[in-house]
Design an enzyme around this catalytic site. Sequence first.
Site, PDB file in Angstrom:
ATOM      1  N   ASN A   1       0.874  -1.171   0.000  1.00 26.34           N
ATOM      2  CA  ASN A   1       0.000   0.000   0.000  1.00 26.34           C
ATOM      3  C   ASN A   1       0.912   1.222   0.000  1.00 26.34           C
ATOM      4  OD1 ASN A   1      -1.799   2.046   0.527  1.00 26.34           O
ATOM      5  ND2 ASN A   1      -2.351   1.363   2.595  1.00 26.34           N
ATOM      6  N   TRP A   2       1.072   1.807  -1.186  1.00 24.58           N
ATOM      7  CA  TRP A   2       2.041   2.908  -1.313  1.00 24.58           C
ATOM      8  C   TRP A   2       1.535   4.205  -0.699  1.00 24.58           C
ATOM      9  CZ3 TRP A   2       3.949   2.261  -7.140  1.00 24.58           C
ATOM     10  CH2 TRP A   2       4.564   1.008  -7.270  1.00 24.58           C
ATOM     11  N   LYS A   3       0.249   4.260  -0.373  1.00 24.33           N
ATOM     12  CA  LYS A   3      -0.385   5.468   0.185  1.00 24.33           C
ATOM     13  C   LYS A   3      -0.096   6.675  -0.713  1.00 24.33           C
ATOM     14  CE  LYS A   3      -0.272   3.321   4.689  1.00 24.33           C
ATOM     15  NZ  LYS A   3      -0.218   3.454   6.131  1.00 24.33           N
TER      16      LYS A   3
ATOM     17  N   HIS B   1      -9.627   1.315   4.824  1.00 22.37           N
ATOM     18  CA  HIS B   1      -8.358   1.470   5.545  1.00 22.37           C
ATOM     19  C   HIS B   1      -8.602   2.420   6.722  1.00 22.37           C
ATOM     20  CE1 HIS B   1      -4.280   2.680   6.529  1.00 22.37           C
ATOM     21  NE2 HIS B   1      -3.870   1.586   5.895  1.00 22.37           N
TER      22      HIS B   1
ATOM     23  N   GLU C   1      -7.001   4.823   7.803  1.00 25.37           N
ATOM     24  CA  GLU C   1      -6.774   6.243   7.487  1.00 25.37           C
ATOM     25  C   GLU C   1      -7.992   6.837   6.782  1.00 25.37           C
ATOM     26  OE1 GLU C   1      -3.007   5.602   5.541  1.00 25.37           O
ATOM     27  OE2 GLU C   1      -2.133   5.113   7.495  1.00 25.37           O
TER      28      GLU C   1
ATOM     29  N   GLU D   1      -5.495  -4.734  10.610  1.00 24.70           N
ATOM     30  CA  GLU D   1      -4.445  -3.751  10.844  1.00 24.70           C
ATOM     31  C   GLU D   1      -4.750  -2.971  12.126  1.00 24.70           C
ATOM     32  OE1 GLU D   1      -2.413  -2.557   6.879  1.00 24.70           O
ATOM     33  OE2 GLU D   1      -4.212  -1.363   7.096  1.00 24.70           O
TER      34      GLU D   1
ATOM     35  N   GLY E   1       2.548   2.303  10.842  1.00 24.77           N
ATOM     36  CA  GLY E   1       3.582   3.338  10.718  1.00 24.77           C
ATOM     37  C   GLY E   1       4.299   3.684  12.012  1.00 24.77           C
TER      38      GLY E   1
ATOM     39  N   SER F   1       3.304  -2.073  10.439  1.00 24.76           N
ATOM     40  CA  SER F   1       4.747  -2.167  10.706  1.00 24.76           C
ATOM     41  C   SER F   1       5.354  -3.517  10.346  1.00 24.76           C
ATOM     42  CB  SER F   1       5.038  -1.807  12.173  1.00 24.76           C
ATOM     43  OG  SER F   1       4.701  -0.462  12.424  1.00 24.76           O
TER      44      SER F   1
ATOM     45  N   GLY G   1       2.802  -0.989   4.325  1.00 28.70           N
ATOM     46  CA  GLY G   1       2.859   0.430   3.966  1.00 28.70           C
ATOM     47  C   GLY G   1       4.300   0.850   3.720  1.00 28.70           C
ATOM     48  N   GLY G   2       4.932   1.410   4.740  1.00 26.22           N
ATOM     49  CA  GLY G   2       6.282   1.979   4.622  1.00 26.22           C
ATOM     50  C   GLY G   2       7.284   1.071   3.922  1.00 26.22           C
TER      51      GLY G   2
HETATM   52  P1  PGA Z   1       2.804   0.353   7.661  1.00 22.52           P
HETATM   53  O1  PGA Z   1       1.342   0.594   7.051  1.00 22.52           O
HETATM   54  O2  PGA Z   1       3.346  -0.921   7.081  1.00 22.52           O
HETATM   55  O3  PGA Z   1       3.596   1.559   7.257  1.00 22.52           O
HETATM   56  O4  PGA Z   1       2.646   0.240   9.154  1.00 22.52           O
HETATM   57  C1  PGA Z   1       0.468  -0.478   6.822  1.00 22.52           C
HETATM   58  C2  PGA Z   1      -0.842   0.021   6.255  1.00 22.52           C
HETATM   59  O5  PGA Z   1      -1.331   1.065   6.687  1.00 22.52           O
HETATM   60  O6  PGA Z   1      -1.435  -0.618   5.361  1.00 22.52           O
END
Ligand code: PGA
Length: 253
Positions: A11-13, A100, A102, A170, A176, A215, A236-237
């Site tokens: 997930n590149w956001k 998600h 967010e 999640e 993050g 994470s 994500g990251g």
């Molecule tokens: P993260 O994000 O790996 O940076 O913790 C995961 C996500 O929000 O899908």
Amino acid sequence: MSERKILIAGNWKMNGLTKDAVELSGSIAAKIDVYGKEPECEFLVCPPTVQISTVAEIVEDTMIAVGGQDCHFAEKGAHTGDTSPYMLKDAGCSFVIVGHSERRANHGETDEIVLKKAELANTAGLKAIICIGETEAEKDAGKTIDVCKTQIGGSVPANATAENTVIAYEPVWAIGTGRTPTAEDVQATHKEIRAALAAKIGGEADKVQILYGGSVKPSNAKEFLSLPDVDGALIGGASLKADDFWAIAEATF
Ligand code: PGA
């Protein structure tokens, strides 16, 4: 032995410009090439919406699937700035992330909205990755399982199948932050999530992939991905670096 394949999803956001998306998707494709045989997992990348077509073209002849990070619950119309799942499909997507945390937190998305998005995504021919997970306050109050059950009950369409749905657990506090639940907690929660899913869709729940997200990085990937009820990762990251994304996948080989 489970017949569920491991899904490694990035997930590149809201990160990177087109040149970065070109480089990242090209590097992941190259790693699969160098590996020289079919990797034992499935791959998915979810770029920012405006980069989807470009990335879809780059990975067209590879085993890497492309997904959107969100979609609207309406097919078309007066929804300025939104993207229909039909547009995502048309641009080369086969998946879309919905709900998600967010989006739930920053855009007021309720379970009801997430369910409607998943339903239309399915109708448009996309597999919906439905995200759930508790906040830190909910975890501290011992409500993790209750929250996940409520979100499964409210966000998953009644006709969900392994063909059209993936669940991503999640924990909001793990996204993050570099913090994660213990492997034991993740397995216990995934087991409860599968039971809640079974209550909703029956035996089909055994075939649905349940991803862990929050994470995930190369150093903890094996620990999570070897758990019996964990069928992949939503990353994500660490998905923004081809080396890290590949190293996470390698933990499943
Ligand atoms: P993260 O994000 O790996 O940076 O913790 C995961 C996500 O929000 O899908």
